[in-house]
Design a protein around this motif. Sequence first.
Motif, PDB file in Angstrom:
ATOM      1  N   VAL A  38      -7.778   1.450 -11.485  1.00  0.00           N
ATOM      2  CA  VAL A  38      -8.042   1.495  -9.919  1.00  0.00           C
ATOM      3  C   VAL A  38      -7.658   3.032  -9.442  1.00  0.00           C
ATOM      4  O   VAL A  38      -7.207   3.978 -10.294  1.00  0.00           O
ATOM      5  CB  VAL A  38      -6.927   0.527  -9.138  1.00  0.00           C
ATOM      6  N   SER A  39      -8.112   3.224  -8.254  1.00  0.00           N
ATOM      7  CA  SER A  39      -8.110   4.699  -7.678  1.00  0.00           C
ATOM      8  C   SER A  39      -6.587   5.164  -7.543  1.00  0.00           C
ATOM      9  O   SER A  39      -5.998   4.028  -7.430  1.00  0.00           O
ATOM     10  CB  SER A  39      -9.130   4.962  -6.450  1.00  0.00           C
ATOM     11  N   PRO A  40      -6.471   6.496  -7.523  1.00  0.00           N
ATOM     12  CA  PRO A  40      -5.138   6.783  -7.194  1.00  0.00           C
ATOM     13  C   PRO A  40      -4.472   6.320  -6.064  1.00  0.00           C
ATOM     14  O   PRO A  40      -3.320   5.829  -5.793  1.00  0.00           O
ATOM     15  CB  PRO A  40      -5.105   8.086  -7.385  1.00  0.00           C
ATOM     16  N   GLU A  41      -5.353   6.503  -4.955  1.00  0.00           N
ATOM     17  CA  GLU A  41      -5.131   5.741  -3.472  1.00  0.00           C
ATOM     18  C   GLU A  41      -4.644   4.299  -3.714  1.00  0.00           C
ATOM     19  O   GLU A  41      -3.647   3.875  -2.808  1.00  0.00           O
ATOM     20  CB  GLU A  41      -6.093   6.072  -2.689  1.00  0.00           C
ATOM     21  N   LEU A  42      -5.546   3.485  -4.348  1.00  0.00           N
ATOM     22  CA  LEU A  42      -5.120   2.031  -4.524  1.00  0.00           C
ATOM     23  C   LEU A  42      -3.969   1.820  -5.274  1.00  0.00           C
ATOM     24  O   LEU A  42      -3.309   0.833  -4.715  1.00  0.00           O
ATOM     25  CB  LEU A  42      -6.472   1.398  -4.956  1.00  0.00           C
ATOM     26  N   PHE A  43      -3.648   2.442  -6.111  1.00  0.00           N
ATOM     27  CA  PHE A  43      -2.705   2.441  -7.006  1.00  0.00           C
ATOM     28  C   PHE A  43      -1.243   2.556  -6.252  1.00  0.00           C
ATOM     29  O   PHE A  43      -0.140   1.801  -6.548  1.00  0.00           O
ATOM     30  CB  PHE A  43      -2.588   3.267  -8.279  1.00  0.00           C
ATOM     31  N   LYS A  44      -1.273   3.671  -5.317  1.00  0.00           N
ATOM     32  CA  LYS A  44      -0.261   3.964  -4.482  1.00  0.00           C
ATOM     33  C   LYS A  44       0.117   2.928  -3.607  1.00  0.00           C
ATOM     34  O   LYS A  44       1.094   2.664  -3.260  1.00  0.00           O
ATOM     35  CB  LYS A  44      -0.221   5.336  -3.758  1.00  0.00           C
ATOM     36  N   PHE A  45      -0.906   2.282  -2.897  1.00  0.00           N
ATOM     37  CA  PHE A  45      -0.980   1.236  -2.000  1.00  0.00           C
ATOM     38  C   PHE A  45      -0.330   0.123  -2.546  1.00  0.00           C
ATOM     39  O   PHE A  45       0.627  -0.469  -1.934  1.00  0.00           O
ATOM     40  CB  PHE A  45      -2.319   1.038  -1.477  1.00  0.00           C
ATOM     41  N   ILE A  46      -0.754  -0.229  -3.733  1.00  0.00           N
ATOM     42  CA  ILE A  46      -0.129  -1.536  -4.519  1.00  0.00           C
ATOM     43  C   ILE A  46       1.291  -1.187  -4.736  1.00  0.00           C
ATOM     44  O   ILE A  46       2.054  -2.185  -4.595  1.00  0.00           O
ATOM     45  CB  ILE A  46      -1.063  -1.970  -5.604  1.00  0.00           C
ATOM     46  N   GLN A  47       1.782  -0.042  -5.178  1.00  0.00           N
ATOM     47  CA  GLN A  47       3.050   0.358  -5.377  1.00  0.00           C
ATOM     48  C   GLN A  47       3.851  -0.097  -4.151  1.00  0.00           C
ATOM     49  O   GLN A  47       4.900  -0.567  -4.250  1.00  0.00           O
ATOM     50  CB  GLN A  47       3.194   1.644  -5.715  1.00  0.00           C
ATOM     51  N   LYS A  48       3.444   0.669  -3.100  1.00  0.00           N
ATOM     52  CA  LYS A  48       4.024   0.442  -1.688  1.00  0.00           C
ATOM     53  C   LYS A  48       4.148  -1.170  -1.436  1.00  0.00           C
ATOM     54  O   LYS A  48       5.528  -1.517  -0.872  1.00  0.00           O
ATOM     55  CB  LYS A  48       3.491   1.156  -0.814  1.00  0.00           C
ATOM     56  N   LEU A  49       3.120  -2.010  -1.603  1.00  0.00           N
ATOM     57  CA  LEU A  49       3.446  -3.359  -1.202  1.00  0.00           C
ATOM     58  C   LEU A  49       4.277  -3.999  -2.205  1.00  0.00           C
ATOM     59  O   LEU A  49       5.152  -4.856  -1.839  1.00  0.00           O
ATOM     60  CB  LEU A  49       1.903  -3.898  -1.628  1.00  0.00           C
ATOM     61  N   SER A  50       4.498  -3.446  -3.594  1.00  0.00           N
ATOM     62  CA  SER A  50       5.472  -4.235  -4.452  1.00  0.00           C
ATOM     63  C   SER A  50       6.766  -3.671  -4.002  1.00  0.00           C
ATOM     64  O   SER A  50       7.917  -4.463  -4.393  1.00  0.00           O
ATOM     65  CB  SER A  50       5.218  -3.960  -5.901  1.00  0.00           C
ATOM     66  N   GLU A  51       7.179  -2.783  -3.462  1.00  0.00           N
ATOM     67  CA  GLU A  51       8.399  -2.051  -3.028  1.00  0.00           C
ATOM     68  C   GLU A  51       9.072  -3.093  -1.931  1.00  0.00           C
ATOM     69  O   GLU A  51      10.353  -3.200  -1.858  1.00  0.00           O
ATOM     70  CB  GLU A  51       8.278  -0.955  -2.543  1.00  0.00           C
ATOM     71  N   TYR A  52       8.297  -3.798  -1.458  1.00  0.00           N
ATOM     72  CA  TYR A  52       8.691  -4.455  -0.013  1.00  0.00           C
ATOM     73  C   TYR A  52       8.808  -5.876  -0.123  1.00  0.00           C
ATOM     74  O   TYR A  52       8.984  -6.601   0.877  1.00  0.00           O
ATOM     75  CB  TYR A  52       8.131  -3.797   1.233  1.00  0.00           C
ATOM     76  N   GLU A  53       8.569  -6.373  -1.465  1.00  0.00           N
ATOM     77  CA  GLU A  53       8.719  -7.807  -1.806  1.00  0.00           C
ATOM     78  C   GLU A  53       9.902  -8.604  -1.138  1.00  0.00           C
ATOM     79  O   GLU A  53      11.035  -8.025  -1.414  1.00  0.00           O
ATOM     80  CB  GLU A  53       8.648  -8.066  -3.414  1.00  0.00           C
ATOM     81  N   GLY A  54       9.635  -9.524  -0.264  1.00  0.00           N
ATOM     82  CA  GLY A  54      10.729 -10.337   0.072  1.00  0.00           C
ATOM     83  C   GLY A  54      11.703  -9.583   1.198  1.00  0.00           C
ATOM     84  O   GLY A  54      12.906 -10.103   1.409  1.00  0.00           O
TER      85      GLY A  54
END
Length: 87
Positions: A38-54
């Motif tokens: 994926v693009s670097p922007e999308l990768f960073k976005f997905i990382q942010k999403l996974s940081e806030y799980e639960g």
Amino acid sequence: MAILLSELEAESLTIQAGLLCDVLRKKFVKENELEKCVSPELFKFIQKLSEYEGKPLNLPQDEQVVLVHIAEWLHNMRTIEFMEEER
């Protein structure tokens, strides 16, 4: 998720992240493998999403990340009869 986010007029990157929001959290793919696909922007976005799980009370200030989380929760509530009882 994609339909819900598009109805909310989310940006393209946000919709893409919504489609992939679980891939890191559920360990469907390793971070380094996803980063290659994926693009670097999308990768960073997905990382942010996974940081806030639960952590709904500790949501980040990034409005698009919050939007994906809200859409995900709404989608989960709409499809709750198909979810595992433990979840």
